[in-house]
Design a protein around this motif. Structure first.
Motif, mmCIF file in Angstrom:
data_model
loop_
_atom_site.group_PDB
_atom_site.id
_atom_site.type_symbol
_atom_site.label_atom_id
_atom_site.label_comp_id
_atom_site.label_asym_id
_atom_site.label_seq_id
_atom_site.Cartn_x
_atom_site.Cartn_y
_atom_site.Cartn_z
ATOM 1 N N THR A 102 0.620 -0.795 0.060
ATOM 2 C CA THR A 102 0.162 0.268 0.430
ATOM 3 C C THR A 102 1.015 1.696 -0.149
ATOM 4 O O THR A 102 2.089 1.030 0.871
ATOM 5 C CB THR A 102 -0.751 -0.488 0.751
ATOM 6 N N PRO A 103 0.515 2.616 -1.150
ATOM 7 C CA PRO A 103 0.912 3.249 -0.697
ATOM 8 C C PRO A 103 1.426 3.890 0.713
ATOM 9 O O PRO A 103 0.244 3.992 1.425
ATOM 10 C CB PRO A 103 0.612 3.985 -1.614
ATOM 11 N N LEU A 104 2.480 4.786 1.204
ATOM 12 C CA LEU A 104 2.715 5.202 2.381
ATOM 13 C C LEU A 104 1.887 6.662 2.621
ATOM 14 O O LEU A 104 1.417 6.493 3.734
ATOM 15 C CB LEU A 104 4.622 5.632 3.166
ATOM 16 N N GLU A 105 1.957 7.067 1.421
ATOM 17 C CA GLU A 105 0.869 8.225 1.496
ATOM 18 C C GLU A 105 -0.596 8.062 1.678
ATOM 19 O O GLU A 105 -1.236 8.953 2.541
ATOM 20 C CB GLU A 105 1.043 8.947 0.030
ATOM 21 N N GLU A 106 -1.756 6.903 1.138
ATOM 22 C CA GLU A 106 -2.650 6.150 1.701
ATOM 23 C C GLU A 106 -2.191 5.677 3.452
ATOM 24 O O GLU A 106 -2.841 6.592 4.200
ATOM 25 C CB GLU A 106 -3.184 5.061 1.220
ATOM 26 N N ALA B 114 -3.977 8.205 5.939
ATOM 27 C CA ALA B 114 -5.969 7.655 7.099
ATOM 28 C C ALA B 114 -5.038 7.928 8.281
ATOM 29 O O ALA B 114 -5.889 8.515 9.613
ATOM 30 C CB ALA B 114 -5.564 5.811 7.535
ATOM 31 N N LEU B 115 -4.069 8.254 9.206
ATOM 32 C CA LEU B 115 -3.172 8.446 10.170
ATOM 33 C C LEU B 115 -3.562 9.878 10.899
ATOM 34 O O LEU B 115 -4.730 10.632 11.789
ATOM 35 C CB LEU B 115 -2.069 8.073 10.463
ATOM 36 N N ALA B 116 -3.076 10.823 9.793
ATOM 37 C CA ALA B 116 -3.471 12.033 9.668
ATOM 38 C C ALA B 116 -5.096 12.749 9.527
ATOM 39 O O ALA B 116 -5.587 13.845 10.823
ATOM 40 C CB ALA B 116 -2.855 12.992 8.333
ATOM 41 N N HIS B 117 -6.019 11.677 9.040
ATOM 42 C CA HIS B 117 -7.503 12.091 8.834
ATOM 43 C C HIS B 117 -8.122 11.061 10.797
ATOM 44 O O HIS B 117 -8.851 12.094 10.753
ATOM 45 C CB HIS B 117 -8.242 10.719 8.005
#
Length: 345
Positions: A144-148, A152-155
């Motif tokens: 999974t792209p680390l950006e995704e 999710a953590l940022a969200h």
């Protein structure tokens, strides 16, 4: 009888800042991985958890899959929060994680936004909370792209479901990348939770510990006793009542092979010379570096918790003692390193 916290609960515990954040954690935190699942009754759980809080342990660490069965540790802790800890919620740091298998199908594990945020909602429901203090990505997902994953953590932070976020068992390169991505999103990587002990030094070998220090990320070590190996209990050869009793459990045969146990014997002599138990020596060592915020312990009973807390009486290690520990463990290292499939969890 209604639980009332000891008024002197903050007198003896030491607290350290997590990296460059405003968050402070007790140097000893309590994890609910294997000892607070479906077989633990409420009175015995509250005996341990209440005593821990009375001694200044404010941080209780969970994950979606803690039990067994998975989810049961959060359910039990939710009962404690509702029945006894409710007046003290703002004094507590409650953490949870998502990353390991929780439900069937393609969305039940690893690092997708779908899984992480669904899991967080489930964890909050099990614990009866509106938010957790720390939410972790429990393991790096190479597919999974680390950006995704970091998105999710940022969200979770932006929606108020987590106050802080962290990563667990991320190697050095992935730690750097995760930190950069979150920083670009305006969210701090507050804490890293790797395995770390006198006989498991992968975060030193791949420089993850140095990187966390450089980037201002706090570190909380899990398995600082190497699954209980550093307590010395396996040196007798009797595995009854221990994790080693289960051939399919988290303790592997390689963790208690002769060269490892020989190192533990040598460490026992060092602990004796310091007037400490082996548990206390192991915790002193894990906490010796400035990058370390806390050591995460797991206990089956109150006596083990008291033994762990005894480290507060003698946390300092001399350069000579550190050198002696290095020599004693040179041939007894477990040589562990996180892999996509994870380890010990």
């Amino acid at each position: 009888m209604t639980y009332r916290a000891d008024t002197s609960r903050y007198d003896s515990m030491q607290y350290r800042r997590s990296g460059k954040s405003g968050l402070k954690l007790p140097v000893i935190s309590l994890g609910l991985w294997q000892n607070f699942g479906g077989t633990r009754d409420y009175p015995s759980a509250m005996e341990i958890l209440g005593y821990a809080f009375d001694q200044g342990i404010t941080h209780f660490d969970l994950a979606n899959n803690y039990g067994p069965p998975a989810g049961s540790s959060e359910e039990l802790f939710g009962q404690v929060l509702a029945r006894d800890f409710k007046p003290y919620r703002d004094e507590l740091i409650v953490s949870t994680k998502a990353g390991y298998n929780m439900w069937p199908g393609p969305y039940g594990e690893f690092g997708s936004r779908k899984y992480l945020l669904a899991s967080l909602d489930q964890s909050l429901k099990r614990m009866g909370l509106d938010y957790v203090d720390i939410f972790y990505s429990h393991r790096y997902d190479p597919e999974t792209p680390l950006e995704e994953t970091m998105g999710a953590l940022a969200h979770a932070v932006r929606t108020g479901k987590a106050l802080y976020v962290g990563i667990s068992s991320y190697p050095e390169a992935e730690t750097r990348k995760a930190h950069r991505i979150l920083k670009e999103m305006g969210v701090a990587t507050t804490i890293h939770q790797p395995s770390y002990s006198m006989i498991n030094r992968w975060i030193e070998n791949d420089h993850t510990i140095d990187t966390c220090g450089e980037l201002g990320i706090g570190i909380i070590a899990f398995s600082p006793l190497a699954q209980g190996v550093l307590s010395g209990k396996y040196n007798s050869g009797d595995k009854s009542g221990t994790r080693g009793e289960n051939p399919n459990g988290s303790l592997r045969a390689s963790h208690i092979e002769p060269r490892v146990l020989a190192a533990v014997d040598k460490l026992g002599e060092i602990a004796k010379s310091r007037g400490q138990s082996m548990v206390q020596l192991a915790l002193s060592w894990a906490l010796r570096r400035k990058e370390m915020t806390s050591a995460l312990v797991g206990v089956r009973n109150l006596e083990q918790l008291k033994d762990n807390l005894g480290v507060l009486n003698n946390l300092d290690l001399s350069a000579e003692e550190i050198a002696a520990i290095d020599a004693a463990t040179a041939d007894g290292q477990m040589e562990l390193h996180p892999r996509p499939s994870g380890w010990l969890r």
